[in-house]
Motif scaffolding. Structure first.
Motif, PDB file in Angstrom:
ATOM      1  N   ALA A  79      16.063 133.982  15.573  1.00 16.59           N
ATOM      2  CA  ALA A  79      16.752 135.232  15.254  1.00 16.59           C
ATOM      3  C   ALA A  79      17.769 135.580  16.337  1.00 16.59           C
ATOM      4  CB  ALA A  79      15.739 136.367  15.095  1.00 16.59           C
ATOM      5  N   VAL A  80      17.397 135.376  17.601  1.00 14.63           N
ATOM      6  CA  VAL A  80      18.317 135.670  18.703  1.00 14.63           C
ATOM      7  C   VAL A  80      19.504 134.713  18.672  1.00 14.63           C
ATOM      8  CG1 VAL A  80      18.561 135.673  21.213  1.00 14.63           C
ATOM      9  CG2 VAL A  80      16.594 136.765  20.157  1.00 14.63           C
ATOM     10  N   VAL A  81      19.245 133.432  18.482  1.00 17.70           N
ATOM     11  CA  VAL A  81      20.333 132.454  18.430  1.00 17.70           C
ATOM     12  C   VAL A  81      21.261 132.755  17.258  1.00 17.70           C
ATOM     13  CG1 VAL A  81      20.864 130.012  18.016  1.00 17.70           C
ATOM     14  CG2 VAL A  81      19.078 130.647  19.642  1.00 17.70           C
ATOM     15  N   ASN A  82      20.700 133.051  16.097  1.00 20.06           N
ATOM     16  CA  ASN A  82      21.530 133.387  14.939  1.00 20.06           C
ATOM     17  C   ASN A  82      22.369 134.634  15.194  1.00 20.06           C
ATOM     18  OD1 ASN A  82      20.618 131.213  13.450  1.00 20.06           O
ATOM     19  ND2 ASN A  82      19.011 132.386  12.429  1.00 20.06           N
ATOM     20  N   SER A  83      21.805 135.597  15.902  1.00 23.35           N
ATOM     21  CA  SER A  83      22.551 136.819  16.212  1.00 23.35           C
ATOM     22  C   SER A  83      23.713 136.528  17.147  1.00 23.35           C
ATOM     23  CB  SER A  83      21.628 137.860  16.843  1.00 23.35           C
ATOM     24  OG  SER A  83      20.611 138.221  15.943  1.00 23.35           O
ATOM     25  N   GLY A 122      15.455 139.852  17.507  1.00 20.98           N
ATOM     26  CA  GLY A 122      14.410 139.009  18.076  1.00 20.98           C
ATOM     27  C   GLY A 122      13.048 139.652  17.977  1.00 20.98           C
ATOM     28  N   GLY A 123      12.989 140.947  18.155  1.00 21.81           N
ATOM     29  CA  GLY A 123      11.722 141.666  18.087  1.00 21.81           C
ATOM     30  C   GLY A 123      11.185 141.804  16.680  1.00 21.81           C
ATOM     31  N   SER A 124      12.037 141.606  15.686  1.00 21.53           N
ATOM     32  CA  SER A 124      11.562 141.734  14.302  1.00 21.53           C
ATOM     33  C   SER A 124      10.569 140.638  13.937  1.00 21.53           C
ATOM     34  CB  SER A 124      12.743 141.718  13.328  1.00 21.53           C
ATOM     35  OG  SER A 124      13.377 140.449  13.354  1.00 21.53           O
ATOM     36  N   ALA A 125      10.509 139.559  14.733  1.00 27.22           N
ATOM     37  CA  ALA A 125       9.524 138.504  14.482  1.00 27.22           C
ATOM     38  C   ALA A 125       8.120 138.972  14.822  1.00 27.22           C
ATOM     39  CB  ALA A 125       9.871 137.256  15.290  1.00 27.22           C
ATOM     40  N   GLY A 126       8.007 139.954  15.690  1.00 32.09           N
ATOM     41  CA  GLY A 126       6.701 140.492  16.040  1.00 32.09           C
ATOM     42  C   GLY A 126       5.967 139.722  17.120  1.00 32.09           C
ATOM     43  N   ALA A 127       6.554 138.652  17.611  1.00 27.26           N
ATOM     44  CA  ALA A 127       5.918 137.844  18.657  1.00 27.26           C
ATOM     45  C   ALA A 127       6.990 136.998  19.330  1.00 27.26           C
ATOM     46  CB  ALA A 127       4.838 136.942  18.058  1.00 27.26           C
ATOM     47  N   MET A 128       6.649 136.478  20.514  1.00 25.75           N
ATOM     48  CA  MET A 128       7.577 135.563  21.190  1.00 25.75           C
ATOM     49  C   MET A 128       7.293 134.154  20.680  1.00 25.75           C
ATOM     50  SD  MET A 128       7.835 136.956  25.107  1.00 25.75           S
ATOM     51  CE  MET A 128       8.176 135.331  25.670  1.00 25.75           C
ATOM     52  N   ASN A 129       8.017 133.766  19.636  1.00 26.57           N
ATOM     53  CA  ASN A 129       7.790 132.457  19.040  1.00 26.57           C
ATOM     54  C   ASN A 129       9.123 131.868  18.585  1.00 26.57           C
ATOM     55  OD1 ASN A 129       8.386 133.959  16.759  1.00 26.57           O
ATOM     56  ND2 ASN A 129       6.270 134.035  16.030  1.00 26.57           N
ATOM     57  N   GLY A 130       9.052 130.790  17.855  1.00 27.54           N
ATOM     58  CA  GLY A 130      10.257 130.129  17.386  1.00 27.54           C
ATOM     59  C   GLY A 130      11.078 130.980  16.444  1.00 27.54           C
ATOM     60  N   LEU A 165      32.539 148.029  26.633  1.00 24.80           N
ATOM     61  CA  LEU A 165      31.215 148.272  27.186  1.00 24.80           C
ATOM     62  C   LEU A 165      30.219 148.617  26.079  1.00 24.80           C
ATOM     63  CD1 LEU A 165      29.400 148.669  29.691  1.00 24.80           C
ATOM     64  CD2 LEU A 165      30.161 151.039  29.723  1.00 24.80           C
ATOM     65  N   GLY A 166      30.622 149.461  25.165  1.00 27.55           N
ATOM     66  CA  GLY A 166      29.746 149.830  24.062  1.00 27.55           C
ATOM     67  C   GLY A 166      29.411 148.646  23.172  1.00 27.55           C
ATOM     68  N   THR A 167      30.385 147.778  22.951  1.00 28.91           N
ATOM     69  CA  THR A 167      30.123 146.581  22.145  1.00 28.91           C
ATOM     70  C   THR A 167      29.114 145.678  22.837  1.00 28.91           C
ATOM     71  OG1 THR A 167      32.341 146.688  21.192  1.00 28.91           O
ATOM     72  CG2 THR A 167      31.189 144.584  21.045  1.00 28.91           C
ATOM     73  N   GLY A 168      29.269 145.513  24.137  1.00 32.03           N
ATOM     74  CA  GLY A 168      28.319 144.684  24.888  1.00 32.03           C
ATOM     75  C   GLY A 168      26.912 145.257  24.855  1.00 32.03           C
ATOM     76  N   LEU A 169      26.787 146.562  25.034  1.00 35.36           N
ATOM     77  CA  LEU A 169      25.467 147.197  24.979  1.00 35.36           C
ATOM     78  C   LEU A 169      24.862 147.106  23.582  1.00 35.36           C
ATOM     79  CD1 LEU A 169      26.193 150.372  27.135  1.00 35.36           C
ATOM     80  CD2 LEU A 169      24.743 148.439  27.751  1.00 35.36           C
ATOM     81  N   LEU A 170      25.700 147.295  22.570  1.00 37.04           N
ATOM     82  CA  LEU A 170      25.222 147.185  21.201  1.00 37.04           C
ATOM     83  C   LEU A 170      24.742 145.774  20.901  1.00 37.04           C
ATOM     84  CD1 LEU A 170      24.993 148.676  18.440  1.00 37.04           C
ATOM     85  CD2 LEU A 170      27.220 147.703  17.909  1.00 37.04           C
ATOM     86  N   TRP A 171      25.506 144.782  21.357  1.00 40.98           N
ATOM     87  CA  TRP A 171      25.138 143.385  21.120  1.00 40.98           C
ATOM     88  C   TRP A 171      23.810 143.066  21.809  1.00 40.98           C
ATOM     89  CZ3 TRP A 171      29.537 139.247  21.144  1.00 40.98           C
ATOM     90  CH2 TRP A 171      29.066 138.058  20.609  1.00 40.98           C
ATOM     91  N   PHE A 172      23.649 143.525  23.038  1.00 37.36           N
ATOM     92  CA  PHE A 172      22.400 143.303  23.773  1.00 37.36           C
ATOM     93  C   PHE A 172      21.216 143.935  23.042  1.00 37.36           C
ATOM     94  CE2 PHE A 172      19.364 144.600  27.121  1.00 37.36           C
ATOM     95  CZ  PHE A 172      19.035 143.339  27.600  1.00 37.36           C
ATOM     96  N   GLY A 173      21.392 145.162  22.591  1.00 41.88           N
ATOM     97  CA  GLY A 173      20.329 145.830  21.849  1.00 41.88           C
ATOM     98  C   GLY A 173      20.043 145.157  20.522  1.00 41.88           C
ATOM     99  N   TRP A 174      21.085 144.638  19.904  1.00 40.21           N
ATOM    100  CA  TRP A 174      20.925 143.958  18.623  1.00 40.21           C
ATOM    101  C   TRP A 174      20.080 142.703  18.786  1.00 40.21           C
ATOM    102  CZ3 TRP A 174      24.802 146.263  15.226  1.00 40.21           C
ATOM    103  CH2 TRP A 174      24.588 145.984  13.881  1.00 40.21           C
ATOM    104  N   LEU A 175      20.248 142.012  19.894  1.00 40.28           N
ATOM    105  CA  LEU A 175      19.437 140.825  20.149  1.00 40.28           C
ATOM    106  C   LEU A 175      17.962 141.203  20.253  1.00 40.28           C
ATOM    107  CD1 LEU A 175      21.617 138.927  22.767  1.00 40.28           C
ATOM    108  CD2 LEU A 175      21.466 138.541  20.309  1.00 40.28           C
ATOM    109  N   GLY A 176      17.670 142.305  20.920  1.00 38.39           N
ATOM    110  CA  GLY A 176      16.292 142.765  21.016  1.00 38.39           C
ATOM    111  C   GLY A 176      15.741 143.196  19.670  1.00 38.39           C
ATOM    112  N   PHE A 177      16.576 143.842  18.873  1.00 39.12           N
ATOM    113  CA  PHE A 177      16.137 144.290  17.551  1.00 39.12           C
ATOM    114  C   PHE A 177      15.832 143.101  16.647  1.00 39.12           C
ATOM    115  CE2 PHE A 177      17.405 145.280  13.163  1.00 39.12           C
ATOM    116  CZ  PHE A 177      16.483 146.250  12.868  1.00 39.12           C
TER     117      PHE A 177
END
Length: 126
Positions: free
Chosen positions: A83-87, A70-78, A56-68
């Motif tokens: 970043a999300v796909v690579n993660s 993906g969010g590092s781009a600063g916008a919803m763009n390519g 459960l912790g791994t799943g939650l960490l992975w989900f949060g990691w995708l947000g981290f």
């Protein structure tokens, strides 16, 4: 210019990481190794206790990691999508690799190996 400002900020972050690393090393040196009452206690305490919570912790960490990541781009763009796909790919690749190594070494892959591999892959991609 702007570039110089970013370089200075990066240097300060790295210097903070170095200071924290030395503080952690000093703490470990001061505390020393763990002590156990018996060999049996050492064996029991070093085993994972609750694989459900580990998964459960791994799943939650992975989900949060995708947000981290993906969010590092600063916008919803390519860039964010990449970043999300690579993660996802890195986490999955780490999971498969770790399970494969454990299956080869111990002939019995485990859920714990899958979770450790996923976190290692996520750490590697970041």
């Amino acid at each position: 210019g702007v570039r110089g400002g970013h370089e200075r900020a990066g240097a300060q972050r790295d210097e903070g990481a170095v200071v924290c690393s030395f503080a952690a090393l000093a703490s470990v040196a001061a505390l020393g190794a763990r002590t156990y009452a018996s060999v049996e206690e050492k064996t029991i305490l070093q085993l994972p206790h609750n694989r459900t919570f580990i998964t459960l912790g791994t799943g939650l960490l992975w989900f949060g990691w995708l947000g981290f990541n993906g969010g590092s781009a600063g916008a919803m763009n390519g860039q964010a999508a990449a970043a999300v796909v690579n993660s996802v790919v890195a986490g999955a690749a780490g999971m498969v690799a770790w399970v494969g190594v454990e299956a080869g070494a111990r002939k019995k892959p485990s859920t714990l190996a899958a979770c450790l591999g996923a976190v290692a892959g996520l750490g590697a991609v970041t």
